[in-house]
Design a protein around this motif. Structure first.
Motif, PDB file in Angstrom:
ATOM      1  N   ARG A 138       0.825  -1.209   0.000  1.00 21.46           N
ATOM      2  CA  ARG A 138       0.000   0.000   0.000  1.00 21.46           C
ATOM      3  C   ARG A 138       0.858   1.257   0.000  1.00 21.46           C
ATOM      4  O   ARG A 138       0.494   2.258  -0.633  1.00 21.46           O
ATOM      5  CB  ARG A 138      -0.949  -0.020   1.192  1.00 21.46           C
ATOM      6  N   TRP A 139       1.975   1.215   0.720  1.00 21.72           N
ATOM      7  CA  TRP A 139       2.869   2.366   0.700  1.00 21.72           C
ATOM      8  C   TRP A 139       3.421   2.576  -0.704  1.00 21.72           C
ATOM      9  O   TRP A 139       3.478   3.706  -1.195  1.00 21.72           O
ATOM     10  CB  TRP A 139       4.001   2.170   1.697  1.00 21.72           C
ATOM     11  N   TYR A 140       3.805   1.503  -1.375  1.00 20.50           N
ATOM     12  CA  TYR A 140       4.322   1.609  -2.735  1.00 20.50           C
ATOM     13  C   TYR A 140       3.235   2.132  -3.678  1.00 20.50           C
ATOM     14  O   TYR A 140       3.520   2.963  -4.557  1.00 20.50           O
ATOM     15  CB  TYR A 140       4.814   0.241  -3.210  1.00 20.50           C
ATOM     16  N   GLU A 141       2.006   1.670  -3.507  1.00 21.01           N
ATOM     17  CA  GLU A 141       0.913   2.148  -4.353  1.00 21.01           C
ATOM     18  C   GLU A 141       0.704   3.649  -4.181  1.00 21.01           C
ATOM     19  O   GLU A 141       0.466   4.375  -5.154  1.00 21.01           O
ATOM     20  CB  GLU A 141      -0.373   1.389  -4.020  1.00 21.01           C
ATOM     21  N   ARG A 142       0.778   4.101  -2.933  1.00 24.57           N
ATOM     22  CA  ARG A 142       0.602   5.532  -2.674  1.00 24.57           C
ATOM     23  C   ARG A 142       1.712   6.342  -3.329  1.00 24.57           C
ATOM     24  O   ARG A 142       1.473   7.387  -3.942  1.00 24.57           O
ATOM     25  CB  ARG A 142       0.584   5.787  -1.164  1.00 24.57           C
ATOM     26  N   ARG A 143       2.955   5.881  -3.169  1.00 25.34           N
ATOM     27  CA  ARG A 143       4.074   6.599  -3.752  1.00 25.34           C
ATOM     28  C   ARG A 143       3.988   6.593  -5.284  1.00 25.34           C
ATOM     29  O   ARG A 143       4.302   7.589  -5.939  1.00 25.34           O
ATOM     30  CB  ARG A 143       5.388   5.971  -3.294  1.00 25.34           C
ATOM     31  N   SER A 144       3.570   5.472  -5.838  1.00 27.53           N
ATOM     32  CA  SER A 144       3.443   5.380  -7.291  1.00 27.53           C
ATOM     33  C   SER A 144       2.353   6.312  -7.796  1.00 27.53           C
ATOM     34  O   SER A 144       2.500   6.975  -8.837  1.00 27.53           O
ATOM     35  CB  SER A 144       3.137   3.937  -7.709  1.00 27.53           C
ATOM     36  N   LEU A 145       1.243   6.382  -7.056  1.00 25.70           N
ATOM     37  CA  LEU A 145       0.152   7.272  -7.429  1.00 25.70           C
ATOM     38  C   LEU A 145       0.609   8.725  -7.391  1.00 25.70           C
ATOM     39  O   LEU A 145       0.290   9.521  -8.288  1.00 25.70           O
ATOM     40  CB  LEU A 145      -1.035   7.061  -6.489  1.00 25.70           C
ATOM     41  N   LEU A 146       1.379   9.071  -6.367  1.00 28.26           N
ATOM     42  CA  LEU A 146       1.885  10.434  -6.252  1.00 28.26           C
ATOM     43  C   LEU A 146       2.843  10.752  -7.390  1.00 28.26           C
ATOM     44  O   LEU A 146       2.810  11.847  -7.966  1.00 28.26           O
ATOM     45  CB  LEU A 146       2.581  10.608  -4.900  1.00 28.26           C
ATOM     46  N   ALA A 147       3.704   9.776  -7.735  1.00 29.19           N
ATOM     47  CA  ALA A 147       4.646   9.990  -8.838  1.00 29.19           C
ATOM     48  C   ALA A 147       3.908  10.189 -10.157  1.00 29.19           C
ATOM     49  O   ALA A 147       4.269  11.069 -10.962  1.00 29.19           O
ATOM     50  CB  ALA A 147       5.607   8.805  -8.930  1.00 29.19           C
ATOM     51  N   ARG A 148       2.866   9.387 -10.384  1.00 28.31           N
ATOM     52  CA  ARG A 148       2.104   9.528 -11.626  1.00 28.31           C
ATOM     53  C   ARG A 148       1.376  10.866 -11.668  1.00 28.31           C
ATOM     54  O   ARG A 148       1.254  11.482 -12.745  1.00 28.31           O
ATOM     55  CB  ARG A 148       1.104   8.375 -11.770  1.00 28.31           C
ATOM     56  N   ALA A 149       0.865  11.295 -10.517  1.00 27.53           N
ATOM     57  CA  ALA A 149       0.166  12.581 -10.478  1.00 27.53           C
ATOM     58  C   ALA A 149       1.112  13.729 -10.813  1.00 27.53           C
ATOM     59  O   ALA A 149       0.754  14.654 -11.553  1.00 27.53           O
ATOM     60  CB  ALA A 149      -0.463  12.784  -9.101  1.00 27.53           C
ATOM     61  N   TRP A 150       2.336  13.688 -10.263  1.00 28.31           N
ATOM     62  CA  TRP A 150       3.310  14.717 -10.588  1.00 28.31           C
ATOM     63  C   TRP A 150       3.694  14.652 -12.060  1.00 28.31           C
ATOM     64  O   TRP A 150       3.861  15.680 -12.727  1.00 28.31           O
ATOM     65  CB  TRP A 150       4.545  14.579  -9.706  1.00 28.31           C
ATOM     66  N   ALA A 151       3.844  13.432 -12.579  1.00 27.35           N
ATOM     67  CA  ALA A 151       4.216  13.289 -13.986  1.00 27.35           C
ATOM     68  C   ALA A 151       3.146  13.860 -14.912  1.00 27.35           C
ATOM     69  O   ALA A 151       3.454  14.365 -15.996  1.00 27.35           O
ATOM     70  CB  ALA A 151       4.455  11.819 -14.317  1.00 27.35           C
ATOM     71  N   SER A 152       1.886  13.799 -14.473  1.00 33.00           N
ATOM     72  CA  SER A 152       0.796  14.300 -15.316  1.00 33.00           C
ATOM     73  C   SER A 152       0.780  15.818 -15.397  1.00 33.00           C
ATOM     74  O   SER A 152       0.031  16.390 -16.191  1.00 33.00           O
ATOM     75  CB  SER A 152      -0.553  13.808 -14.773  1.00 33.00           C
ATOM     76  N   THR A 153       1.584  16.487 -14.573  1.00 34.47           N
ATOM     77  CA  THR A 153       1.619  17.956 -14.569  1.00 34.47           C
ATOM     78  C   THR A 153       2.823  18.492 -15.330  1.00 34.47           C
ATOM     79  O   THR A 153       3.192  19.658 -15.169  1.00 34.47           O
ATOM     80  CB  THR A 153       1.645  18.490 -13.123  1.00 34.47           C
ATOM     81  N   GLY A 154       3.447  17.631 -16.139  1.00 37.19           N
ATOM     82  CA  GLY A 154       4.656  18.062 -16.837  1.00 37.19           C
ATOM     83  C   GLY A 154       4.441  19.241 -17.760  1.00 37.19           C
ATOM     84  O   GLY A 154       5.351  20.060 -17.973  1.00 37.19           O
TER      85      GLY A 154
END
Length: 319
Positions: free
Chosen positions: A101-117
């Motif tokens: 679950r921690w990895y899922e949260r971090r991955s979700l956060l990384a994808r969200a930041w990537a979507s703001t490129g």
């Protein structure tokens, strides 16, 4: 050992009763206090569960400290090895869930930041060129501070004053560090299945907290209710159509009609009725009772093993 087993049962079973009581109490409190109650209960109940399991897992180890051979310990208490094995397996399963679950949260956060490129920065705002109406609070990531992400589609959906409500709502998520509250409930739910209902309850009250902050910032509760309803409905329509970039704390999180109805009511205050005070006291007692056995279980097991050692090996063996 009967007392020890009773403590374990209380620790593992009482959360099924403490969680509904916590959710009911949260409905009587202002949003901020409700979030505190829900998160505190999740931490205490999860901590008590883990401590109880660790205590059971360490029974053979405690026996070895008291110089009791495992065969003798198993003869004195036949369930020693099976119980320790089950506790160890459950702890391992919990660890896997927590890491996942921690990895899922971090991955979700990384994808969200990537979507703001391709976003355009405007202070603490990131404006993403996208026709889908979306807005969410984006926590900090890799030395980048938290930002409020909003699409051009959302900006076109709302009027100027409604935008201020939206920005105030998402900024409240960031300043209150609501993502940490949400992560706490998510990880606690991996420890005990009874804690899972705390997650949607906490999500709702976090949104209510942000709603109240936004209403306070513009000084008009009806305007805030209208803006939240329009933004949430627009974002929900985009999500159904397959869009949606945001992590957990999006403007469309939680039951929107209840949130809007609450904004049309007076500012919530902490109830002072004796009945509510009694409910708070009862909940605190229930949660403490369910968590405390786990916290004292390791000491109780040690005392039991030492007592058994005196009976099996004599006083000299344990001095």
């Amino acid at each position: 050992m009967t007392l020890v087993l009773a403590l374990v049962m209380v620790t593992l079973v009482l959360p099924w009763g403490a969680v509904p009581a916590t959710r009911r109490l949260a409905e009587l409190l202002p949003p901020r206090e409700a979030c505190t109650a829900l998160t505190g209960a999740a931490l205490l109940l999860a901590g008590g569960t883990v401590t109880a399991l660790i205590g059971l897992f360490h029974v053979p180890f405690l026996a070895s400290l008291e110089q009791i051979p495992l065969s003798q310990a198993a003869a004195e208490w036949p369930a020693t090895v099976p119980v320790a094995a089950v506790a160890g397996a459950v702890l391992a399963f919990q660890a896997v869930l927590l890491v996942r679950r921690w990895y899922e949260r971090r991955s979700l956060l990384a994808r969200a930041w990537a979507s703001t490129g391709d976003a355009v920065s405007d202070g603490d705002l990131l404006v993403v060129p996208d026709s889908e109406p979306q807005a969410f609070a984006l926590p900090g990531w890799r030395k980048r501070g938290g930002r409020v992400v909003v699409t051009t589609g959302m900006l076109r959906t709302l009027g100027p004053t409604e935008r201020e409500v939206l920005f105030g709502h998402e900024r409240a998520h960031l300043t209150g560090r609501h993502h940490l509250w949400a992560v706490t409930a998510c990880l606690a739910a991996a420890v005990h299945p009874a804690l899972r209902p705390l997650r949607p309850a906490l999500d709702f009250h976090l949104e209510r907290w942000a709603d109240e902050s936004a209403a306070s910032s513009v000084g008009d509760r009806r305007l805030a209710a209208t803006a939240i309803a329009r933004a949430a409905l627009a974002a929900a329509s985009a999500e159904k159509a397959g869009g949606g970039r945001g992590p957990l704390l999006s403007v469309s999180t939680g039951p929107v009609p209840q949130r809007v109805e609450a904004l049309l009511q007076p500012v919530p205050v902490r109830p002072q009725a004796r009945r509510t005070q009694a409910a708070v006291a009862g909940l605190v007692t229930a949660v403490t009772v369910s968590a405390l056995p786990g916290l004292v279980l390791a000491y109780g097991l040690h005392e039991y093993v030492e007592f058994a050692a005196r009976g099996l090996l004599g006083d000299r063996a344990v001095e």
